[in-house]
Scaffold this active site. Structure first.
Site, PDB file in Angstrom:
ATOM      1  N   LYS A  67       0.834  -9.004  -9.160  1.00 21.32           N
ATOM      2  CA  LYS A  67      -0.440  -8.687  -8.515  1.00 21.32           C
ATOM      3  C   LYS A  67      -1.267  -7.898  -9.521  1.00 21.32           C
ATOM      4  O   LYS A  67      -0.747  -7.001 -10.180  1.00 21.32           O
ATOM      5  CB  LYS A  67      -0.177  -7.853  -7.265  1.00 21.32           C
ATOM      6  CG  LYS A  67      -1.409  -7.406  -6.521  1.00 21.32           C
ATOM      7  CD  LYS A  67      -1.031  -6.958  -5.114  1.00 21.32           C
ATOM      8  CE  LYS A  67      -2.207  -6.359  -4.370  1.00 21.32           C
ATOM      9  NZ  LYS A  67      -2.545  -5.016  -4.823  1.00 21.32           N
ATOM     10  N   MET A  83       0.864  -1.193   0.000  1.00 24.42           N
ATOM     11  CA  MET A  83       0.000   0.000   0.000  1.00 24.42           C
ATOM     12  C   MET A  83       0.893   1.233   0.000  1.00 24.42           C
ATOM     13  O   MET A  83       1.653   1.468   0.947  1.00 24.42           O
ATOM     14  CB  MET A  83      -0.936  -0.004   1.212  1.00 24.42           C
ATOM     15  CG  MET A  83      -2.050  -1.042   1.114  1.00 24.42           C
ATOM     16  SD  MET A  83      -3.261  -0.920   2.440  1.00 24.42           S
ATOM     17  CE  MET A  83      -2.410  -1.738   3.781  1.00 24.42           C
ATOM     18  N   CYS A 136      -2.934  -0.902 -10.479  1.00 21.88           N
ATOM     19  CA  CYS A 136      -3.231   0.488 -10.110  1.00 21.88           C
ATOM     20  C   CYS A 136      -4.378   1.053 -10.953  1.00 21.88           C
ATOM     21  O   CYS A 136      -4.312   1.044 -12.182  1.00 21.88           O
ATOM     22  CB  CYS A 136      -1.979   1.333 -10.281  1.00 21.88           C
ATOM     23  SG  CYS A 136      -2.221   3.011  -9.717  1.00 21.88           S
TER      24      CYS A 136
END
Ligand SMILES: Cc1cc2nc3c(=O)[nH]c(=O)nc-3n(C[C@H](O)[C@H](O)[C@H](O)COP(=O)(O)O)c2cc1C
Length: 397
Positions: A167, A41, A127
């Protein structure tokens, strides 16, 4: 090191057919036992926060850095070099990279491997912020299959013995789902494991994460571990995610904001100690807050900088406690540890952990239109590259 926090017995509603303990996760040479991972994060999962979570977990689990842009890394940008500093206790050291250009990603990965800057590299393709997707970066990128493949190929070949994981989100929106193709490409290019956040870019953080997609990805890429991500707010949620999706590990983000002790709960639950659930009093929370701010100051080499950086965490730590809006505001503008401590000491520190503070926290908004480059969706297989300006944002996944 934070001591044992107040603990309450947990009523187990549904323990289903959960095998206990859950098998460990293998990321290259690293055995992650139990298979719980702190989600990267931006602005949050720096070395101090990772250290805090790791202390609560008793050193178990995997703790990934916030995302580091590859161009800034290869240019040895001063702030970036500070962001990749690990605490001596961190083993394995996990760096998350974000890049859009295969050559620059390759350079960054080789730099990490050759200079021994980390033990594991995670690549971020999740993102959703417009500044990034507008240029074809972040969660827009996997739509271009060839570009994704080229980036993964450079990363895996440059990393040498270091495992490379990725990810991602489900896709751009419901009409442009990419995760299954991206998963297959990742397997073909030698990626070690995949974490899937069960939302599209269009969803941002709204609605609920689609855990069925995690199950589908698991079936689609049986060759490598699949980690589930999205809406794990408690250790029982994490176990339920494993049980319902068959995923090999769980990545937890917002649930840890102002609640680093969630890692103690996660470890306990995965080890079958379901009765162990942290329920810190406000006094215990205040002590963790001061420790967090202290670690941030040590890391920044400047107490005041650390306390100022800590301000963003205050509301998360105090969620649900009777604190009063004036005091909340005051605590969110402190500049020294003494000021923070003094403010906290004025609170009614005897308050028990509030019921209702265990649910969602952090960003929850969603349903934004995804801004893409002109013509982006016309051809998923064209060989266009992405403007490196798509690396300019640092606000996450
Ligand atoms: C403040 C914030 C910053 C984030 N930064 C990143 C990041 O740097 N890299 C990344 O892959 N994901 C980032 N994410 C996404 C999380 O890693 C995670 O995928 C998402 O929050 C969903 O998981 P959760 O429901 O457990 O929070 C960020 C999320 C938040 C709330």
């Amino acid at each position: 090191m934070p001591g044992a926090l107040g603990r309450v017995p947990l009523r187990i509603r549904d323990n289903g057919a959960m095998p206990t303990p859950v098998p460990p996760l293998q990321i290259g040479p690293h055995t992650v036992r139990p298979p719980v991972v702190l989600a990267p994060m931006a602005g949050i999962t720096n070395a101090p926060f990772r250290t805090l979570c790791r202390e609560f977990s008793g050193g178990k689990g995997l703790f990934v850095s916030e995302m580091i842009t590859t161009r800034a890394l290869v240019e040895r940008n001063e702030k970036t070099m500070q962001l990749i500093r690990f605490d001596a206790s961190e083993k394995p050291r996990s760096i998350q990279l974000y890049g859009v250009d295969p050559a620059t990603v390759g350079k960054a990965v080789r730099m990490i491997a050759e200079e021994d800057l980390a033990d594991h590299i995670d690549l971020n393709f999740g993102c959703p912020v417009p500044k990034v997707t507008r240029k074809g970066g972040g969660s827009a990128l996997p739509y271009k299959r060839h570009l994704l493949r080229a980036i993964l190929r450079e990363a895996v070949s440059g990393a040498g013995d270091l495992p490379v994981t990725m990810k991602m989100r489900k896709g751009i929106d419901d009409d442009h789902i990419t995760y299954l193709d991206a998963g297959r490409i990742a397997v073909e290019e030698g990626v070690t494991s995949i974490a899937l956040h069960g939302r599209t870019a269009a969803q941002h953080y709204g609605g609920t994460a689609d855990w069925d997609a995690i199950a589908r990805l698991k079936e689609h890429v049986p060759e490598i571990p699949v980690l589930g991500n999205g809406d794990v707010w408690s250790a029982q949620d994490a176990l339920r995610m494993v049980r319902e999706t068959g995923c090999d590990g769980v990545v937890v983000g917002r649930g840890c904001l102002g609640r680093p002790w969630l890692f103690a709960d996660l470890v306990a639950a995965f080890e079958g100690r379901h009765e162990d659930v942290a329920a810190p009093s406000l006094r215990e929370v205040a002590d963790v807050m001061v420790r967090h701010a202290t670690l941030l100051g040590e890391w920044a080499g400047d107490e005041s900088k650390g306390v100022v950086d800590f301000r963003k965490h205050v509301a998360w730590y105090l969620k649900g406690f009777a604190v009063g809006s004036e005091m909340r505001k005051r605590l969110a503008v402190t500049s020294s540890l003494a000021e923070l401590r003094a403010g906290l000491d004025e609170l009614d520190l005897g308050q028990p952990w509030p019921t209702g503070a265990d649910g969602p926290r952090g960003r929850t908004s969603g349903n934004n239109r995804v801004v893409l480059p002109d013509g982006w969706l016309k051809d998923p297989y064209d060989c266009a590259g992405v403007d490196e300006e798509a690396e300019q944002d640092t606000s996450g996944g």
